[in-house]
Motif scaffolding. Sequence first.
Motif, short mmCIF file in Angstrom:
data_model
loop_
_atom_site.label_atom_id
_atom_site.label_comp_id
_atom_site.label_asym_id
_atom_site.label_seq_id
_atom_site.Cartn_x
_atom_site.Cartn_y
_atom_site.Cartn_z
N ARG A 1 1.21 -1.24 0.20
CA ARG A 1 0.05 0.49 0.11
C ARG A 1 0.73 1.10 -0.05
NH1 ARG A 1 -2.16 -3.28 3.97
NH2 ARG A 1 -1.20 -2.68 4.78
N GLN A 2 2.07 1.30 -0.31
CA GLN A 2 2.93 2.29 -0.30
C GLN A 2 3.11 2.96 -1.36
OE1 GLN A 2 5.68 2.97 2.94
NE2 GLN A 2 5.36 0.96 3.72
N PRO A 3 3.08 4.39 -2.19
CA PRO A 3 3.81 4.04 -3.64
C PRO A 3 5.64 4.10 -3.51
CG PRO A 3 3.29 6.44 -2.31
CD PRO A 3 2.85 4.96 -1.37
N LEU A 4 5.88 3.17 -3.88
CA LEU A 4 7.37 2.70 -4.52
C LEU A 4 8.09 3.66 -5.68
CD1 LEU A 4 7.21 -1.11 -3.92
CD2 LEU A 4 8.60 1.09 -1.98
N PRO A 5 9.42 3.80 -5.56
CA PRO A 5 10.33 5.21 -5.98
C PRO A 5 11.11 3.61 -7.23
CG PRO A 5 11.66 4.45 -4.22
CD PRO A 5 9.98 4.37 -4.23
N PRO A 6 11.06 4.78 -8.53
CA PRO A 6 11.59 3.82 -9.41
C PRO A 6 12.99 2.50 -8.87
CG PRO A 6 11.30 5.48 -10.79
CD PRO A 6 10.97 5.78 -8.75
N ILE A 7 13.17 1.88 -9.67
CA ILE A 7 14.32 0.61 -9.21
C ILE A 7 14.50 1.18 -10.40
CG2 ILE A 7 15.11 -0.75 -8.20
CD1 ILE A 7 12.40 -1.60 -6.11
N LEU A 8 16.35 0.75 -10.03
CA LEU A 8 17.30 1.02 -10.75
C LEU A 8 18.64 -0.26 -9.71
CD1 LEU A 8 16.32 3.75 -11.07
CD2 LEU A 8 18.57 4.17 -12.90
N ILE A 9 19.09 -0.89 -11.03
CA ILE A 9 19.50 -1.83 -10.04
C ILE A 9 21.53 -1.82 -10.87
CG2 ILE A 9 20.61 -4.35 -10.56
CD1 ILE A 9 17.04 -5.09 -10.44
N GLY A 10 22.68 -2.04 -10.01
CA GLY A 10 23.68 -1.81 -10.05
C GLY A 10 23.64 -2.75 -11.00
N ALA A 11 24.92 -2.36 -12.51
CA ALA A 11 24.65 -3.66 -12.93
C ALA A 11 25.79 -3.53 -14.16
CB ALA A 11 23.38 -4.24 -14.11
N LEU A 12 26.66 -4.54 -14.55
CA LEU A 12 27.51 -4.81 -15.15
C LEU A 12 27.74 -5.39 -15.96
CD1 LEU A 12 30.81 -4.19 -11.69
CD2 LEU A 12 29.89 -2.68 -13.30
N ARG A 13 28.00 -6.60 -16.40
CA ARG A 13 27.72 -7.11 -17.47
C ARG A 13 26.60 -7.45 -17.46
NH1 ARG A 13 31.02 -12.34 -15.44
NH2 ARG A 13 31.09 -13.33 -17.51
N ARG A 14 26.43 -8.38 -18.48
CA ARG A 14 25.16 -8.02 -19.53
C ARG A 14 23.87 -9.21 -19.16
NH1 ARG A 14 29.03 -10.67 -23.72
NH2 ARG A 14 28.98 -8.88 -24.92
N LYS A 15 23.94 -9.89 -18.15
CA LYS A 15 23.00 -10.81 -17.54
C LYS A 15 22.64 -9.92 -16.01
CE LYS A 15 24.64 -15.62 -17.82
NZ LYS A 15 25.20 -16.94 -17.34
N MET A 16 23.15 -9.07 -14.62
CA MET A 16 22.37 -8.38 -14.20
C MET A 16 21.86 -6.95 -15.06
SD MET A 16 21.71 -8.02 -11.15
CE MET A 16 23.15 -8.50 -10.04
N THR A 17 21.79 -6.42 -16.21
CA THR A 17 21.72 -5.63 -16.90
C THR A 17 20.04 -6.25 -17.78
OG1 THR A 17 23.78 -4.98 -17.64
CG2 THR A 17 22.10 -4.15 -19.15
N HIS A 18 20.54 -7.65 -18.14
CA HIS A 18 19.07 -8.49 -18.04
C HIS A 18 18.11 -8.35 -17.70
CE1 HIS A 18 16.83 -11.13 -21.53
NE2 HIS A 18 16.81 -11.70 -19.86
N LEU A 19 18.33 -8.68 -16.40
CA LEU A 19 17.71 -8.73 -15.02
C LEU A 19 17.12 -7.65 -14.66
CD1 LEU A 19 16.46 -10.94 -12.93
CD2 LEU A 19 18.07 -10.15 -11.20
N ALA A 20 17.85 -7.16 -15.05
CA ALA A 20 16.85 -5.05 -14.56
C ALA A 20 16.60 -4.75 -15.46
CB ALA A 20 18.50 -3.98 -14.69
N GLY A 21 16.12 -5.28 -17.02
CA GLY A 21 15.58 -4.96 -17.68
C GLY A 21 13.88 -5.03 -17.29
#
Length: 312
Positions: free
Chosen positions: A141-161
Amino acid sequence: MPKPGMLLFAEPGDRKAAIKVAQELERRGFPRVICPYDYAVPQGDWISGISEVYDSLSLCTAILQATSTLIVESGITVTYMRHPADLAGAASFNHEISDGRYLLGLGTSHDAILKRFGIQPQKPLAHMRDYVERIHAAAPRQPLPPILIGALRRKMTHLAGEIAEGALGGNWPLSHVPELRKEIPAAKRDTFRLENIAPIWITNDRDEGLAFVRRFLGLHMRLPNYTSFFIEAGYEEEARRGMAAVEADDTAAIDASISERMADDIGIFGSVPQIRDKVEAWQAAGVTLTVSTLYTSPDQPDAIMRVAKMFD
């Protein structure tokens, strides 16, 4: 040219000054600041010398209350340092009081750093997916801000996407951005935030600028996450040399492992016109750029304002 973001760090004794710097950046028309989750390093290198944590979320809250238009981002909040339910409440608070000017940057940090605090890291991808799910579950029930994930490699960037609104990198090579962009689902690419934090050094002496960037990146050669990323990004030879130099504990060799091509691809350095051209190149690549003055001066407020004046 749109102004970049600024990394705004506040160590004990400089915290009130950091808030004043944020207000001045807002007055000068800068769009955002990123507040890093950092560590006290009283002596030695920045891993073995770590002694305490500086919390970015508190700084974000103070800046949001002292400004009216500035976007403020925690970059990054280390997942292992805060329970997701606790973080959900704090992030929602910042989101609400700022009318949506807060962005929550999350990251898993580095094994060598976490182990200094007695934390046993989990598999990064599974841990991050679970952590984001638990944040949302903790705040139905709480509004949350946009989340950005700290990403270096492709797999973490893919997860962030897949599960977040953006990916936040540090020391990305500009040439590697198209590869990272491929990891973002086509349906999200128009709204997804690709952000990068890059070291900056103003100088008319190219050798001086190269020496700074080599030293800055050399610090990261001590972290396996970064050496793996540099290999993935096309700098395997440099990473292999750097790892060998780290094994030999040869600081000069670590710095020398950074090729001029690699330094140019990651760092932003040179004369004012050269720096402005490089910032424009990052913006043309579709990356939301934040510049970092960390390690350039013991007086961070002064260093930040020197860079800010360059964009007036």
